[in-house]
Scaffold this motif. Sequence first.
Motif, PDB file in Angstrom:
ATOM      1  N   ALA A 246     101.943  30.042  31.175  1.00  0.00           N
ATOM      2  CA  ALA A 246     102.872  29.171  31.919  1.00  0.00           C
ATOM      3  C   ALA A 246     102.973  27.802  31.244  1.00  0.00           C
ATOM      4  CB  ALA A 246     102.398  29.015  33.365  1.00  0.00           C
ATOM      5  N   PHE A 247     101.831  27.298  30.770  1.00  0.00           N
ATOM      6  CA  PHE A 247     101.880  26.005  30.069  1.00  0.00           C
ATOM      7  C   PHE A 247     102.778  26.115  28.834  1.00  0.00           C
ATOM      8  CE2 PHE A 247     100.552  23.202  26.657  1.00  0.00           C
ATOM      9  CZ  PHE A 247     100.656  21.964  27.268  1.00  0.00           C
ATOM     10  N   LEU A 248     102.557  27.177  28.052  1.00  0.00           N
ATOM     11  CA  LEU A 248     103.304  27.316  26.797  1.00  0.00           C
ATOM     12  C   LEU A 248     104.784  27.572  27.043  1.00  0.00           C
ATOM     13  CD1 LEU A 248     100.619  29.353  24.813  1.00  0.00           C
ATOM     14  CD2 LEU A 248     101.229  26.935  24.522  1.00  0.00           C
ATOM     15  N   GLU A 249     105.073  28.253  28.144  1.00  0.00           N
ATOM     16  CA  GLU A 249     106.482  28.554  28.488  1.00  0.00           C
ATOM     17  C   GLU A 249     107.114  27.442  29.340  1.00  0.00           C
ATOM     18  OE1 GLU A 249     106.087  32.428  30.302  1.00  0.00           O
ATOM     19  OE2 GLU A 249     105.137  33.207  28.473  1.00  0.00           O
ATOM     20  N   LYS A 250     106.372  26.374  29.563  1.00  0.00           N
ATOM     21  CA  LYS A 250     106.852  25.205  30.328  1.00  0.00           C
ATOM     22  C   LYS A 250     107.371  25.597  31.710  1.00  0.00           C
ATOM     23  CE  LYS A 250     108.010  22.659  26.090  1.00  0.00           C
ATOM     24  NZ  LYS A 250     106.665  22.123  25.914  1.00  0.00           N
ATOM     25  N   ARG A 251     106.559  26.386  32.412  1.00  0.00           N
ATOM     26  CA  ARG A 251     106.896  26.768  33.792  1.00  0.00           C
ATOM     27  C   ARG A 251     105.645  26.627  34.663  1.00  0.00           C
ATOM     28  NH1 ARG A 251     104.522  31.659  34.675  1.00  0.00           N
ATOM     29  NH2 ARG A 251     104.067  32.907  32.833  1.00  0.00           N
ATOM     30  N   THR A 252     105.835  26.759  35.982  1.00  0.00           N
ATOM     31  CA  THR A 252     104.698  26.649  36.902  1.00  0.00           C
ATOM     32  C   THR A 252     103.942  27.976  36.933  1.00  0.00           C
ATOM     33  OG1 THR A 252     106.013  25.146  38.243  1.00  0.00           O
ATOM     34  CG2 THR A 252     104.068  26.086  39.298  1.00  0.00           C
TER      35      THR A 252
END
Length: 258
Positions: A246-252
Amino acid sequence: MAYETIIVEVDDEVATITLNRPDALNALNSQLLGELSQALAEVDASDKVRCIIVTGSAKAFAAGADIKEMSEKSFVEMFLGDYFGTASDAIGRVRKPVIAAVSGYALGGGCELAMMCDFIIASDTAKFGQPEINLGVIAGIGGTQRLTRYVGKSKSMDMHLTGRFMDAEEAERAGLVSRVVPAKQLMDEAHQAAAKIAEKSVLATMAAKQAVNRAYETTLTEGLMAERSLFQSLFATEDQKEGMAAFLEKRTAQFRDR
Ligand code: CAA
């Protein structure tokens, strides 16, 4: 389960346990300690609950162990009954994060109960103290040990020997409480903190609690080893994969406690 001395509410994954003996400033009698232990075990075991708040009233978190109940007890009754020790052990077994939201008096057993929680959020009206010395006894639910670890020997000795109270500002400066807020905002602040914790993976919050608590129990080397093992073991969880993806994909992150 119906309780008489506490109120238990579960709302949005956060359980709030309110001490409720207003006539005695929430003094901790054996009934209250038994009910609190049972309620904590229940909400700790609940799949829904992810964080717990323990609080009291605006005037008193708890003004200590119940002096009326204790005053005539013999050594044998205290030794065999051991209801403080039993409650302390039960609170120590809770694995989910527990926040103490403290307004007004947190004295004697009340201060000790707050310190048994994982961290303390205080209102600007909070007053902490270990005044047992005025009663011809000393702290009996961990005060001499926990307060010393929180604030150091000098201030702990001062509190235990003089029986004086510490206000919220001093308590924050000394490291006893993590934040101080205006009295009216206390429960909002505690709920916001609890909601933040409830967003995380329960596996990670429980591991974090376990690891921080090791710092109280063992040497630095052993504590670092315990932390390392817990950190490494979290790589066996889906939540670690999800959190980092989620961090790498810029999502929650959507944690599933697996
Ligand atoms: N146990 C039993 N009853 C208590 C109590 C306690 N620890 N603290 C307060 N109460 C009761 C009072 O007896 C009073 O009841 P009545 O109206 O029936 O007389 C009621 O709560 C309201 O208290 P006050 O009238 O005293 O309220 P106040 O505003 O004038 O003072 C206070 C507030 C400074 C907190 C004062 O109540 C006080 O000093 N309480 C005792 C604090 C204390 O000594 N705590 C340590 C207890 S021993 C302990 O905790 C041992 C341990 O570590 C295991």
